[in-house]
Design a protein around this motif. Structure first.
Motif, PDB file in Angstrom:
ATOM      1  N   GLY A 114       0.923  -1.233  -0.058  1.00 27.68           N
ATOM      2  CA  GLY A 114       0.085  -0.005   0.092  1.00 27.68           C
ATOM      3  C   GLY A 114       0.997   1.170  -0.059  1.00 27.68           C
ATOM      4  O   GLY A 114       0.552   2.290  -0.698  1.00 27.68           O
ATOM      5  N   LEU A 115       1.907   1.301   0.800  1.00 33.21           N
ATOM      6  CA  LEU A 115       2.721   2.629   0.752  1.00 33.21           C
ATOM      7  C   LEU A 115       3.465   2.701  -0.384  1.00 33.21           C
ATOM      8  O   LEU A 115       3.534   3.794  -1.082  1.00 33.21           O
ATOM      9  N   LEU A 116       3.929   1.352  -0.995  1.00 34.00           N
ATOM     10  CA  LEU A 116       4.674   1.801  -2.440  1.00 34.00           C
ATOM     11  C   LEU A 116       3.699   2.314  -3.586  1.00 34.00           C
ATOM     12  O   LEU A 116       4.110   3.141  -4.332  1.00 34.00           O
ATOM     13  N   HIS A 117       2.544   1.611  -3.498  1.00 34.33           N
ATOM     14  CA  HIS A 117       1.538   2.170  -4.489  1.00 34.33           C
ATOM     15  C   HIS A 117       0.768   3.451  -4.273  1.00 34.33           C
ATOM     16  O   HIS A 117       0.503   4.301  -5.203  1.00 34.33           O
ATOM     17  N   GLY A 118       0.483   3.715  -2.872  1.00 42.16           N
ATOM     18  CA  GLY A 118      -0.199   5.011  -2.371  1.00 42.16           C
ATOM     19  C   GLY A 118       0.818   6.132  -2.451  1.00 42.16           C
ATOM     20  O   GLY A 118       0.704   7.049  -3.055  1.00 42.16           O
ATOM     21  N   ASP A 119       1.727   5.833  -1.572  1.00 39.11           N
ATOM     22  CA  ASP A 119       2.526   7.135  -1.467  1.00 39.11           C
ATOM     23  C   ASP A 119       3.710   7.497  -2.390  1.00 39.11           C
ATOM     24  O   ASP A 119       3.895   8.565  -3.015  1.00 39.11           O
ATOM     25  N   LEU A 120       4.403   6.351  -2.782  1.00 44.30           N
ATOM     26  CA  LEU A 120       5.496   6.620  -3.589  1.00 44.30           C
ATOM     27  C   LEU A 120       5.017   6.571  -5.060  1.00 44.30           C
ATOM     28  O   LEU A 120       5.608   7.576  -5.945  1.00 44.30           O
ATOM     29  N   MET A 121       3.953   5.830  -5.440  1.00 41.63           N
ATOM     30  CA  MET A 121       3.673   6.011  -7.057  1.00 41.63           C
ATOM     31  C   MET A 121       2.692   6.758  -7.337  1.00 41.63           C
ATOM     32  O   MET A 121       2.748   7.500  -8.395  1.00 41.63           O
ATOM     33  N   ALA A 122       1.647   6.944  -6.326  1.00 46.88           N
ATOM     34  CA  ALA A 122       0.468   8.080  -6.462  1.00 46.88           C
ATOM     35  C   ALA A 122       0.577   9.225  -5.744  1.00 46.88           C
ATOM     36  O   ALA A 122      -0.231  10.273  -6.380  1.00 46.88           O
ATOM     37  N   GLY A 123       1.425   9.581  -4.926  1.00 46.31           N
ATOM     38  CA  GLY A 123       1.503  10.655  -4.140  1.00 46.31           C
ATOM     39  C   GLY A 123       0.123  10.858  -3.102  1.00 46.31           C
ATOM     40  O   GLY A 123       0.060  11.976  -2.812  1.00 46.31           O
ATOM     41  N   LEU A 124      -0.260   9.623  -2.607  1.00 39.66           N
ATOM     42  CA  LEU A 124      -1.422   9.811  -1.776  1.00 39.66           C
ATOM     43  C   LEU A 124      -0.892   9.140  -0.328  1.00 39.66           C
ATOM     44  O   LEU A 124      -0.498   7.970  -0.567  1.00 39.66           O
ATOM     45  N   SER A 125      -1.301   9.557   0.700  1.00 37.02           N
ATOM     46  CA  SER A 125      -0.998   8.992   1.755  1.00 37.02           C
ATOM     47  C   SER A 125      -1.993   7.666   2.105  1.00 37.02           C
ATOM     48  O   SER A 125      -3.057   7.827   2.215  1.00 37.02           O
ATOM     49  N   PHE A 126      -1.112   6.611   2.342  1.00 37.48           N
ATOM     50  CA  PHE A 126      -1.856   5.336   2.446  1.00 37.48           C
ATOM     51  C   PHE A 126      -2.594   5.336   3.535  1.00 37.48           C
ATOM     52  O   PHE A 126      -3.699   4.839   3.975  1.00 37.48           O
ATOM     53  N   GLY A 127      -1.824   5.605   4.829  1.00 37.76           N
ATOM     54  CA  GLY A 127      -2.314   5.664   6.335  1.00 37.76           C
ATOM     55  C   GLY A 127      -3.587   6.621   6.186  1.00 37.76           C
ATOM     56  O   GLY A 127      -4.284   6.036   7.003  1.00 37.76           O
TER      57      GLY A 127
ATOM     58  N   LEU B 170      -6.796  15.460  -2.997  1.00 38.60           N
ATOM     59  CA  LEU B 170      -6.374  14.208  -2.362  1.00 38.60           C
ATOM     60  C   LEU B 170      -4.657  14.701  -1.898  1.00 38.60           C
ATOM     61  O   LEU B 170      -4.342  14.067  -0.860  1.00 38.60           O
ATOM     62  N   HIS B 171      -4.080  15.182  -2.799  1.00 40.66           N
ATOM     63  CA  HIS B 171      -2.540  15.391  -2.529  1.00 40.66           C
ATOM     64  C   HIS B 171      -2.396  16.376  -1.332  1.00 40.66           C
ATOM     65  O   HIS B 171      -1.503  16.096  -0.342  1.00 40.66           O
ATOM     66  N   VAL B 172      -3.188  17.300  -1.232  1.00 39.72           N
ATOM     67  CA  VAL B 172      -3.075  18.383  -0.312  1.00 39.72           C
ATOM     68  C   VAL B 172      -3.531  17.584   1.274  1.00 39.72           C
ATOM     69  O   VAL B 172      -2.944  17.977   2.291  1.00 39.72           O
TER      70      VAL B 172
ATOM     71  N   VAL C 260       7.009   9.313   9.533  1.00 39.06           N
ATOM     72  CA  VAL C 260       8.223   9.675   8.835  1.00 39.06           C
ATOM     73  C   VAL C 260       8.195   9.026   7.489  1.00 39.06           C
ATOM     74  O   VAL C 260       8.844   9.229   6.465  1.00 39.06           O
ATOM     75  N   VAL C 261       8.034   7.550   7.496  1.00 38.02           N
ATOM     76  CA  VAL C 261       8.192   6.874   6.308  1.00 38.02           C
ATOM     77  C   VAL C 261       7.219   7.247   5.292  1.00 38.02           C
ATOM     78  O   VAL C 261       7.707   7.400   3.975  1.00 38.02           O
ATOM     79  N   GLU C 262       5.998   7.729   5.445  1.00 43.76           N
ATOM     80  CA  GLU C 262       5.129   8.273   4.525  1.00 43.76           C
ATOM     81  C   GLU C 262       5.692   9.541   3.995  1.00 43.76           C
ATOM     82  O   GLU C 262       5.592   9.605   2.899  1.00 43.76           O
ATOM     83  N   ALA C 263       6.100  10.166   5.024  1.00 45.98           N
ATOM     84  CA  ALA C 263       6.526  11.567   4.505  1.00 45.98           C
ATOM     85  C   ALA C 263       7.647  11.376   3.650  1.00 45.98           C
ATOM     86  O   ALA C 263       7.879  12.316   2.471  1.00 45.98           O
ATOM     87  N   LEU C 264       8.557  10.522   3.810  1.00 48.03           N
ATOM     88  CA  LEU C 264       9.686  10.281   3.066  1.00 48.03           C
ATOM     89  C   LEU C 264       9.427  10.113   1.725  1.00 48.03           C
ATOM     90  O   LEU C 264       9.846  10.432   0.646  1.00 48.03           O
ATOM     91  N   LEU C 265       8.229   9.224   1.400  1.00 50.05           N
ATOM     92  CA  LEU C 265       7.837   8.295   0.363  1.00 50.05           C
ATOM     93  C   LEU C 265       7.304   9.447  -0.417  1.00 50.05           C
ATOM     94  O   LEU C 265       7.479   9.733  -1.771  1.00 50.05           O
ATOM     95  N   LEU C 266       6.411  10.298   0.321  1.00 56.53           N
ATOM     96  CA  LEU C 266       5.740  11.238  -0.377  1.00 56.53           C
ATOM     97  C   LEU C 266       6.642  12.633  -1.173  1.00 56.53           C
ATOM     98  O   LEU C 266       6.452  12.943  -2.140  1.00 56.53           O
ATOM     99  N   LEU C 267       7.760  12.704  -0.278  1.00 53.87           N
ATOM    100  CA  LEU C 267       8.799  13.669  -0.610  1.00 53.87           C
ATOM    101  C   LEU C 267       9.428  13.108  -1.822  1.00 53.87           C
ATOM    102  O   LEU C 267       9.785  13.789  -2.820  1.00 53.87           O
ATOM    103  N   VAL C 268       9.760  11.819  -1.888  1.00 51.48           N
ATOM    104  CA  VAL C 268      10.455  11.156  -3.279  1.00 51.48           C
ATOM    105  C   VAL C 268       9.434  11.522  -4.409  1.00 51.48           C
ATOM    106  O   VAL C 268       9.827  11.660  -5.446  1.00 51.48           O
ATOM    107  N   HIS C 269       8.410  11.024  -4.208  1.00 44.77           N
ATOM    108  CA  HIS C 269       7.436  11.017  -5.341  1.00 44.77           C
ATOM    109  C   HIS C 269       7.371  12.601  -5.779  1.00 44.77           C
ATOM    110  O   HIS C 269       7.534  12.778  -7.158  1.00 44.77           O
TER     111      HIS C 269
END
Length: 378
Positions: free
Chosen positions: A111-124, A187-189, A204-213
């Motif tokens: 979920g984190l890889l598909h949501g945060d990293l690839m789509a830019g949405l917070s999975f949590g 959704l991004h905001v 923190v993990v989600e924030a880093l993944l969103l930052l990378v995205h």
């Protein structure tokens, strides 16, 4: 199509094992039939293939973006990437329901890889919100998906609107699809805002993944396109992403029964508040399996490819027990949503006018099809 408020028994979502009483055993019986048909068995091969195809097409889209270069033809690629972002988000949705793998950590990773990293949405953030929706579908003040926002879905929320909000509510049916163009940005905001208020390792993990995205996304766009083309590309991509996302989720519950303070049993709570979309394999692909909303709500962990096989079983079970099972075509479902939005906004257009709702027993605003079945039972 109008919406009704259903009164029933004690609020709260029982687990399947906790459903009791004469009606509760109906869900238990349906569950046994579903398990006997192996419809809850996970489908790792199917999901591996789906994820591989999604990643391949998403990667191909970005390769094409680089090869096309600084051209207005990039708007076509923006549309393609909007589709792929949504298809990737569908996999994140399935991971959130543990349809892909059983373990929580593995499901969260997908979920984190598909949501945060690839789509830019917070999975949590999405998962917590979506779980509340599944627990209390269409229940006033408890389902976050029918809370007042750009649109209002209940007459009470409409009456509380003033000023510009009242004006928007008056014509919300006409503004529905245009406003969905802003859903991607919303959704991004919301993802960033929610993470800003959280603490802990998961945040923190989600924030880093969103930052990378966002860093990778904006950097690639800025390096390939001129400033004007880059802005237009981002606007078109995000607008179409939001439109696609909104169009796949909106038909599922909007314009369907609203639950008041109390709820009926689990089976009826999930079936009466959901609407299926008729169609074939293409519809399954476009809607990511969410066109089987009734089956999905009854059995959230059921793998996506099993939903089609479960539908005849669930529909026959409901029809045999007089539980209204709603289906509509794609266009028909949007028509029902728009008619309900228009009716909810009527008092804003005509002050002093109440919504034209029909009451039958403990149901308010009963749709014609449900009105007929309700009348037959009374």
């Amino acid at each position: 199509m109008t919406t009704e408020i259903v009164a029933g028994v004690r609020a709260g979502q029982p687990s399947p094992a906790g459903v009791t009483g004469a009606r509760g055993t109906e869900y238990g019986e349906l569950g046994r039939r579903v398990r006997h048909a192996s419809l809850l068995d996970r489908r790792p091969g199917w999901y591996c293939a789906r994820i591989a195809v999604n990643l391949g097409l998403l990667g191909a889209g970005w390769v094409a973006f680089v090869l096309v270069g600084n051209s207005w033809w990039q708007l076509g690629i923006a549309a393609f990437l909007a589709v792929m972002f949504t298809q990737v988000a569908f996999v994140g949705h399935d991971a959130g329901h543990r349809q892909i793998v059983a373990g929580r950590r593995a499901s969260d990773a997908v979920g984190l890889l598909h949501g945060d990293l690839m789509a830019g949405l917070s999975f949590g953030w999405w998962l917590a919100k979506h779980n509340r929706h599944h627990s209390h579908p269409n229940q006033v003040d408890r389902d976050p998906d029918i809370g007042a926002g750009a649109f209002v879905f209940t007459p009470a929320d409409a009456r509380r609107r003033h000023g510009l909000g009242r004006l928007l509510t008056s014509y919300q049916a006409y503004l529905f699809f245009p406003i969905l163009l802003l859903e991607g940005l919303n959704l991004h905001v919301a993802s960033v805002r929610e993470l800003a208020g959280r603490r802990g390792r998961a945040a923190v993990v989600e924030a880093l993944l969103l930052l990378v995205h966002f860093t990778a996304y904006l950097t690639v766009v800025a390096l390939v396109l001129s400033p004007v083309k880059a802005v237009v590309f981002v606007l078109v991509h995000q607008a179409l992403f939001g439109l696609y996302m909104g169009c796949t989720f909106a038909p599922n519950h909007k314009g369907m029964p609203l639950l008041a303070r109390d709820e009926p049993d689990f089976l009826r709570r999930q079936v009466l508040t959901a609407r299926n979309i008729r169609g074939g394999r293409v519809t399954d692909l476009v809607f990511g399996g969410l066109n089987y909303q009734i089956e999905h709500h009854l059995f959230p962990s059921m793998p996506r490819p099993s939903l089609r096989r479960a539908q005849p079983l669930v529909r026959a079970f409901c029809e045999a027990r007089g539980v209204a099972y709603q289906e509509a075509s794609v266009l028909g479902s949007y028509g029902e949503v728009l008619r309900w939005l228009h009716e909810v906004g009527a008092p804003s257009r005509h002050p002093g006018r109440e919504n034209r709702l029909v009451t039958a027993g403990n149901l308010v605003g009963l749709p014609p099809r449900l009105r007929a079945s309700q009348g037959a039972r009374e």
